[in-house]
Design an enzyme around this catalytic site. Structure first.
Site, PDB file in Angstrom:
ATOM      1  N   CYS A  31       0.813  -1.220   0.000  1.00 32.07           N
ATOM      2  CA  CYS A  31       0.000   0.000   0.000  1.00 32.07           C
ATOM      3  C   CYS A  31       0.847   1.273   0.000  1.00 32.07           C
ATOM      4  O   CYS A  31       0.463   2.273  -0.604  1.00 32.07           O
ATOM      5  CB  CYS A  31      -0.968   0.003   1.171  1.00 32.07           C
ATOM      6  SG  CYS A  31      -0.198  -0.121   2.797  1.00 32.07           S
ATOM      7  N   HIS A  45      -1.740   2.102   7.127  1.00 27.45           N
ATOM      8  CA  HIS A  45      -2.251   2.086   5.758  1.00 27.45           C
ATOM      9  C   HIS A  45      -2.131   3.505   5.200  1.00 27.45           C
ATOM     10  O   HIS A  45      -2.070   4.479   5.962  1.00 27.45           O
ATOM     11  CB  HIS A  45      -3.705   1.612   5.710  1.00 27.45           C
ATOM     12  CG  HIS A  45      -4.202   1.339   4.319  1.00 27.45           C
ATOM     13  ND1 HIS A  45      -3.488   0.590   3.411  1.00 27.45           N
ATOM     14  CD2 HIS A  45      -5.333   1.738   3.669  1.00 27.45           C
ATOM     15  CE1 HIS A  45      -4.161   0.518   2.281  1.00 27.45           C
ATOM     16  NE2 HIS A  45      -5.280   1.202   2.405  1.00 27.45           N
ATOM     17  N   ASP A  52      -8.620   4.720  -2.951  1.00 33.53           N
ATOM     18  CA  ASP A  52      -7.655   3.702  -2.566  1.00 33.53           C
ATOM     19  C   ASP A  52      -7.269   2.902  -3.806  1.00 33.53           C
ATOM     20  O   ASP A  52      -8.046   2.075  -4.281  1.00 33.53           O
ATOM     21  CB  ASP A  52      -8.244   2.775  -1.499  1.00 33.53           C
ATOM     22  CG  ASP A  52      -7.178   1.887  -0.863  1.00 33.53           C
ATOM     23  OD1 ASP A  52      -6.243   1.488  -1.578  1.00 33.53           O
ATOM     24  OD2 ASP A  52      -7.282   1.603   0.346  1.00 33.53           O
TER      25      ASP A  52
END
Length: 658
Positions: free
Chosen positions: A311, A338, A355
């Site tokens: 990520c 994250h 995202d």
């Protein structure tokens, strides 16, 4: 004078505290100056008792070390430990100047036997006090072997958060995280770097598709309020996820091509450090005993070349791509490990959550509700502003507040205001007003927690199942809501229930109730177990499949006309399914003790035995398949994303008085 903020804060301590802390600071500096080739003098372990008790709790002390050129680094040996390291690229002259400033103040205090203000702070004390958020004096950027990037103005370092030593230690660490992100996002503003990204982005194709999608949306809903920019963002997300970037669990062995296993960390090489890879994973091959290196690059220019990571790399590179195509984007950091991106929509006048790992847009409660994350701090960083956006990503504000214990809230607000004042000092009055207006809109948005939307209820899909399970991000252990269709007054008067579901649009259309729409496949489902909606951006297809690692998956829809005093006269159901290899889809219609199986072949099937019943359950069970991709070998409602077809599921029931 360079170093004035750290030294000034240090000088404000009581005399005995200053003398003790300054002695230790001078020792660290002198060890490096006298032994420039000795690596052992360039590293300070934060857990060292001397450092943690005599320097870490003292306001200004650690800031002086950072201003000398020390950097916070996690070193891997048998354990991962945090150190302050004076890198080879740091300026020795800068360290010497700050050392001399501290020494001069110390000598003056020892010689006079009193506690005067330090030389630099004396000039400040005789002048009017600086307003909150005034920027620090400019500093020369340190020499770095990394590719040139825009250097931000020097940022002021606020005093440590008041409270016990542990909290002061946390505030120093927290500030370094803030400052690191504030400086890093300036990399995305490099014209040459944006040009490199644009050379890789198929912008004409994405723009053409965005224009087509906008036209379709406006035809379906003339007042949708969307723009070409909004559609371009969706296309960019899909392209990045499906065609450009790839996820890394463990890299294949570079020698034999076999699977590898993670075996801790390796020291980064000079070239890896050049591209900001402070951490390198060791992916060990059990077959040939070879080591494959996985550098965790933090420089987005290098990521344009490698196009892989987790990520951190995804959000880093995607934010650059957003800036390259002209989108107003910012980098989002979540303290629970994250990161993602937000993009400002001019047409909607709000920030949109994006995202790239999950290929989702505008689903901010995904992490708290879908993944089960226990959020505490979520901060947004752009070239112009830092914003605490925690409240956008939570519908449990009171619960989040109980976890925000790392720093005190007044300290965090003041620190963010200080960073913003420094960053915005060169902006025009009009731009500052615009940013303030956006911030006020956000604050109003944060006041009232939102309710979860259907698309925010699923677990994480990026990464291996074991990795997601270890992070607790597969799906929260809560029972989903069970939706039951009950005839409306309109349906009762017409004696008809007619439901359609489109997988490509991901919405239900209740034709018999004034064309009522319900967004999201979960919103109309009665029960669901081990299934999710999958979008394949590379093939432009969408379908419902069982979740990875599950042996089977089920989804069902329930209709109950008993509460309306009705019963079913005729029942017709049409559904679609597709299987590959040994995958299996079993469709059933159930009412009471009676069950009828029917094929999902896209044809309308009549259930004559259901006549006279008051409820109907339509159920699909997915199973079978082979290998790691077995979950994909049984699919419901497979459709093209770009060319919507007829409804994937259709239920038509004629009703009569019971």
């Amino acid at each position: 004078m360079e170093g004035i903020q750290g030294v000034a804060a240090l000088c404000e301590n009581p005399n005995d505290v200053f003398l003790d802390a300054s002695k230790l600071l001078l020792t660290y500096a002198d060890n490096i100056l006298r032994n420039p080739s000795e690596d052992k003098y360039r590293s300070i372990r934060i857990g060292n008792p001397t450092f943690s008790t005599r320097l870490l709790p003292i306001p200004g002390a650690v800031e002086c070390l950072f201003e000398m050129g020390f950097e916070e680094v996690i070193l891997f040996s048998q354990l991962a430990e945090t150190h302050l390291v004076f890198p080879a690229s740091a300026s020795v002259d800068r360290l010497r100047r700050i050392r001399e400033t501290i020494a001069a103040e110390r000598d003056q205090r020892l010689g006079a036997g009193q506690t005067p203000a330090c030389p630099q702070s004396s000039a400040l004390s005789s002048a009017p006090p600086l307003p909150p958020g005034s920027p620090a004096p400019p500093q020369a950027p340190p020499t770095s072997p990394a590719p040139p990037t825009p250097q931000p103005a020097a940022l002021p370092i606020p005093p440590a958060s008041p409270g016990p030593p542990i909290q002061r230690e946390s505030s120093v660490s927290f500030f370094r995280t803030l400052q690191s992100n504030v400086q890093h996002v300036m990399v995305y503003e490099s014209p040459s770097l944006q040009h490199k990204a644009l050379e890789l982005i198929p912008l004409p194709r994405l723009t053409a598709t965005a224009q087509s999608r906008l036209k379709q949306a406006q035809e379906a809903d003339p007042g949708c309020g969307l723009s070409e920019q909004d559609m371009l963002l969706l296309e960019l997300l899909g392209w990045f996820k499906g065609q450009f970037f790839s996820w890394v669990n463990c890299l294949p062995c570079v020698r034999c091509g076999g699977p590898t296993q993670s075996r801790g960390g390796l020291p980064p090489s000079p070239d890896e450090l050049r591209w900001d890879a402070g951490r390198v994973e060791n992916h060990h091959c059990p077959t040939c005993q070879n080591t494959t290196r996985f550098p965790r690059y933090n420089n987005p220019e290098k990521l344009l070349e490698t196009r892989r990571g987790r990520c951190g790399e995804w959000a880093n590179c995607f934010t650059l791509c957003c800036r390259a195509v002209g989108l107003d984007a910012r980098y989002i950091w979540d303290s629970t490990d994250h990161v993602w991106t937000e993009v400002y929509s001019e047409s909607q006048r709000r920030w949109l959550h994006c995202d790239p790992c999950e290929n989702v847009c505008d689903k901010p409660l995904l992490y708290e509700i879908g993944w089960g994350k226990k959020l505490s701090y979520v901060l947004a960083f752009s070239r112009e502003q830092v914003v605490d956006v925690t409240w956008r990503y939570s519908c449990k504000h009171e619960e989040v507040l109980t976890r925000r214990t790392q720093v005190q809230e007044p300290w965090l607000r003041e620190t963010i205001n200080t960073l913003n004042s420094a960053r915005q000092q060169s902006l025009s009055v009009e731009r500052r007003k615009e940013l303030l207006g956006r911030l006020l809109v956000e604050l109003v948005e944060f006041i009232s927690p939102k309710k979860p939307k259907p698309g925010e209820l699923g677990g994480r899909i990026s990464g291996s199942l074991a990795w997601r399970a270890a992070r607790g991000e597969t799906c929260p252990a809560t029972k989903p809501e069970e939706f039951v269709f009950i005839p409306t007054d309109m349906e009762k008067s017409e004696g008809r229930f007619h439901l359609q579901y489109s997988a490509s649009a991901d919405r239900y259309l209740r034709v018999s109730s004034g064309q009522e729409e319900m967004a999201g496949w979960e919103s109309g489902a009665w029960r669901r177990e081990g299934v999710f909606r999958k979008e394949e951006q590379d093939w432009n297809m969408v379908y419902i499949a069982r979740t990875e690692g599950s042996r089977s998956g089920k989804i069902s829809w329930r209709f109950d006309c008993g509460p309306a005093g009705l019963r079913m006269r005729t029942v017709k159901v049409r559904a679609t399914g597709q299987t590959f290899q040994s995958g299996s889809v079993c469709w059933r219609m159930c009412s009471g003790q009676d069950t009828i199986e029917f094929p999902g072949d896209g044809e309308m099937h009549v259930a004559q035995r259901m006549a006279g019943c008051t409820e109907l359950v339509v159920e699909a069970e997915l199973s079978g398949g082979e290998g790691e991709c077995s979950w994909q070998h049984a699919q419901l409602f497979r459709q093209s994303l770009q060319d919507p077809q007829e409804p994937s599921l259709e239920i038509l029931i004629q009703l009569e008085e019971a």
